[in-house]
Design a protein around this motif. Structure first.
Motif, PDB file in Angstrom:
ATOM      1  N   ALA A  37       1.123  -6.688  -9.399  1.00 35.82           N
ATOM      2  CA  ALA A  37       1.018  -8.006  -8.618  1.00 35.82           C
ATOM      3  C   ALA A  37       2.404  -7.911  -7.732  1.00 35.82           C
ATOM      4  O   ALA A  37       2.966  -7.189  -7.740  1.00 35.82           O
ATOM      5  CB  ALA A  37       1.099  -9.016 -10.109  1.00 35.82           C
ATOM      6  N   ASN A  38       2.385  -9.288  -7.118  1.00 39.11           N
ATOM      7  CA  ASN A  38       3.606  -9.495  -6.416  1.00 39.11           C
ATOM      8  C   ASN A  38       4.968  -9.238  -7.183  1.00 39.11           C
ATOM      9  O   ASN A  38       5.001  -9.695  -8.260  1.00 39.11           O
ATOM     10  CB  ASN A  38       3.641 -10.890  -6.084  1.00 39.11           C
ATOM     11  N   LYS A  42       6.537  -2.332  -6.415  1.00 40.22           N
ATOM     12  CA  LYS A  42       5.937  -0.897  -5.698  1.00 40.22           C
ATOM     13  C   LYS A  42       6.762  -0.807  -4.429  1.00 40.22           C
ATOM     14  O   LYS A  42       6.853   0.254  -4.063  1.00 40.22           O
ATOM     15  CB  LYS A  42       4.446  -1.660  -5.266  1.00 40.22           C
ATOM     16  N   GLU A 160       0.603  -1.494   1.332  1.00 39.02           N
ATOM     17  CA  GLU A 160      -0.225  -2.460   1.590  1.00 39.02           C
ATOM     18  C   GLU A 160      -0.565  -2.620   2.882  1.00 39.02           C
ATOM     19  O   GLU A 160      -0.591  -3.497   3.641  1.00 39.02           O
ATOM     20  CB  GLU A 160       0.506  -3.737   1.181  1.00 39.02           C
TER      21      GLU A 160
END
Ligand SMILES: Nc1ncnc2c1ncn2[C@@H]1O[C@H](COP(=O)(O)OP(=O)(O)OP(=O)(O)O)[C@@H](O)[C@H]1O
Ligand SMILES: [Mg+2]
Lengths: 309, 376
Positions: A37-38, A42, A160
């Motif tokens: 998730a946010n 990452k 992303e």
């Protein structure tokens, strides 16, 4: 041979631990996915692996070089497309390619060949003079990828790359990623879209700076979800949900659109229990069936069980 | 080297494609120079005056004629009571109201002390003070004249023991035009504003759109990145100087008295400081807007106020005067004014020159260190 080997990598920003003691390995030519998730950590992990953020502790070998001690060597051997990367919007397609080709110091013969290739994969041949800012999102992303690997690195990090791009463009982008992997380039890619995990050879799921699951899609579904999922189609759903909860059926009960998922241990068959609980009530039960868990189920389950402990 | 050229080329391409930049660099300086040059005009040329003469004798009329003859005092209104006078001052029609008492003339005739009341509109303190100075000077002159006349009327030979009349000669700026004094200062401001903003914005912009991470993951070295950003903007700064010098000559008729070479050399030395400050701003901000705010209010405004550009340093409180020693712009303005107005050169201005070199190297070194640390 491992392309990347991460050992106890940790990053602290002041008192806050963004990445906590993370270890994993990535094989050469693999498409390796980071999910989470946010704020899971990452981007922070990727930046450390690219040699542009110094780890607080731990280390990683990327293409055989330590990110801590030889960040410059690491940089030479990787390509990176940052989360926000959108090329220089005020330069033309050709100027963007030339700039990045130039800073990587490509000699002219190789450069021309790579430029042609980059234009090709973005579908921009003959449109070199277009201002980059005028390109549609999907094409821009492919051009960005083309420039990020203009120097033919053996590893490429994509943070992303498909966020904010329409589904068709996303599919095309993944085809491109596959193409890179076939050329023996290792691709590390982060994503929010769980369905994209299916394109990856191997995955890690991160939450609050830690890895909470790893493996390929098949392993994840089997190892981490030792349970059966029942999908219930019925009306009205909210009432059904309440009844099932009152009866304490299964381990977890969640709404999925207009259906309800009941997760129960593999050993007990709860189908009958469900039917009995609902039959006595004012409910139109359309179907109850066992279904294959999706990655969604796995992740929801993992995150919930983590939060409980 | 090749990499550096690449970055410079890219920077130029982006620069010329941005119409906003073009305006900032080519048009803004000229417009600002002209506007500021005229606005920053501290001299008083016309003093609009209203007269309330209750006496109406010869002497008072002579004095008024004398005042008129100076060219500064425009006797626009003659009024008959205080109320009207008040109104004219309130409305801003006049800055000065002159009131002669009923017995002004008779007093003078009788060699008694005669007085005039001068009412100033001091809402613009500067104009009021300067006008008061003019008035005093004019009246003094007149005073001497009538003393002579009255004395000679009495049949005495008059000899003043020392009739000293100060003859003020203003050097370098013979007409005491503040404009001539201000314009070189404005040129230094423009050079500072352009180099600081362009540098900080160009770097922060890359952070904002995400290309910054993209750059530092390439084999580009931090010093190449810094130089690649600096060189184009130094070039732009020098072009601006040329534009401003031309505008200065054409619009204000001010030409450089000293050596152009020294002027450009000092400018190059000065921009070391401003580029360093721009670089520093880029390390403490994340968006162009933030950078603009910090550059304007955190760096440039204090520099301008403390540089002696607008307010003479000698008029500042002593503690503030010490702070001005830390402002590079202060030294640059001294150099620029010296070169343009007085024709001074390195021999006269070497202290300022050396201090600028020192500041430039120091600021640039510290900012680069911080920039490099931020990247690693
Ligand atoms: N420079 C920094 N200083 C302080 N905290 C930071 C910094 N960079 C990241 N963080 C914090 O570290 C955590 C992890 O951030 P990171 O960007 O790695 O997450 P992410 O998984 O990439 O999230 P997203 O999906 O939003 O991109 C977040 O809580 C973030 O606020
Ligand atoms: Mg991220």
């Amino acid at each position: 041979m491992d392309s990347i080997e991460v050992n106890n990598l940790t990053k602290k920003f002041g008192g806050f631990t963004a990445v906590n003691n993370v270890s994993f390995k990535v094989k050469r030519g693999e498409i390796f996915g980071f999910l989470g998730a946010n704020g899971a950590g990452k981007t922070t992990t990727i930046k450390m692996l690219c040699g542009i953020l110094t780890p607080s502790s731990g280390d990683a070998l990327v293409a055989g070089f330590s990110v801590k001690d030889q960040p410059d060597m690491v940089k030479r051997n990787i390509g990176y497309m940052s989360q926000k990367f959108s090329l220089y919007n005020d330069l033309t397609v050709s100027e963007n390619i030339e700039f990045f080709g130039g800073v990587y110091g490509l000699e002219s013969k190789l450069f021309l060949e790579r430029k042609k290739w980059a234009l090709e994969i973005a579908g921009l041949r003959g449109k070199e003079k277009t201002i980059t800012g005028d390109l549609p999102g999907g094409i821009k992303q492919r051009l960005a990828l083309g420039t990020a690997v203009i120097h033919k690195p053996q590893i490429v990090f994509l943070d992303e790359p498909t966020s904010g791009v329409d589904p068709i463009a996303r599919r095309q982008f993944w085809e491109l990623i596959n193409q890179l992997a076939q050329e023996d380039i290792t691709v590390i890619v982060t994503t929010h879209y769980l369905e994209e995990a299916e394109y990856c050879n191997s995955l890690i799921l991160m939450d609050s700076g830690e890895i909470i699951a790893r493996g390929n899609v098949f392993e994840l579904k089997n190892n981490y979800l030792n349970k059966t999922i029942y999908e219930i189609e019925c009306e009205p759903t909210l009432l059904t949900l309440e009844i099932l909860e009152e009866n304490n059926i299964g381990d977890e009960i969640t709404m999925y659109g207009n259906t309800i998922h009941v997760i129960a241990p593999k050993k007990d068959d709860v189908e009958l229990t469900i039917r009995n609980a609902l039959s006595s009530q004012n409910i139109l039960l359309k179907s109850v069936k066992k279904i294959q868990p999706t990655l969604d189920d796995v992740f929801v389950h993992l995150l919930e069980s983590k939060n409980e402990t | 080297m090749k990499i550096l050229l690449r970055i410079i080329k890219k920077e130029f391409l982006q620069f010329i494609r941005d119409p906003k930049m073009f305006r900032i660099v080519l048009i803004a300086p000229v417009v600002q120079l002209v506007l500021l040059g005229y606005a920053a005009n501290l001299e008083v040329k016309v003093i609009h005056t209203a007269v309330y003469n209750q006496s109406k004798g010869t002497t008072s009329r002579n004095l008024l004629r004398e005042l008129k003859a100076t060219g500064y005092f425009h006797l626009d209104y003659y009024v008959n009571n205080y109320k009207e006078l008040q109104k004219l001052i309130d409305r801003g029609n006049v800055v000065l109201g002159l009131v002669f008492d009923k017995d002004f003339d008779s007093n003078i005739g009788a060699s008694r002390k005669a007085s005039i009341q001068a009412v100033f509109d001091a809402s613009d303190g500067n104009t009021a003070t300067i006008s008061a100075g003019y008035l005093q000077a004019a009246i003094q002159k007149f005073n001497r004249k009538i003393s002579l006349i009255t004395l000679s009327k009495k049949g005495k030979e008059v000899r003043f023991p020392a009739n000293i009349e100060p003859i003020t000669r203003v050097w370098f700026n013979p007409e005491l035009k503040t404009r001539i004094f201000m314009v070189p200062g404005i040129m230094s401001l423009l050079l500072m504003i352009i180099t600081i903003t362009l540098t900080s914005l160009a770097i922060v912009k890359e952070k904002e759109i995400g290309t910054f991470d993209q750059l530092i993951v390439t084999p580009i070295k931090p010093y190449q990145l810094i130089l690649g950003k600096f060189i184009p903007f130094v070039a732009v700064g020098l072009i601006v100087i040329v534009i401003v010098l031309t505008a200065m000559a054409v619009v204000f008729n001010i030409s450089v008295k000293g050596s152009l070479l020294f002027l450009f050399a000092s400018s190059l030395i000065f921009v070391l400081s401003t580029l360093g400050l721009g670089l520093f701003i880029s390390t403490v901000t994340k968006t162009q807007q933030q950078a603009m705010m910090i550059a304007t209010f955190g760096v440039m405004m204090p520099m301008i106020y403390l540089s002696g550009f607008a307010f003479p340093i000698v008029n500042m409180p002593v503690s503030i005067q010490y702070i001005t020693y830390l402002i590079p712009l202060r030294y640059f303005i001294e150099i620029i004014r010296g070169v343009i107005l007085k024709g001074l050169g390195l021999a006269d201005l070497w202290t300022q020159f050396v201090i600028l070199i020192f500041f430039g190297i120091l600021i640039l070194f510290l900012s680069s260190l911080r920039f490099k640390k931020k990247i690693d």
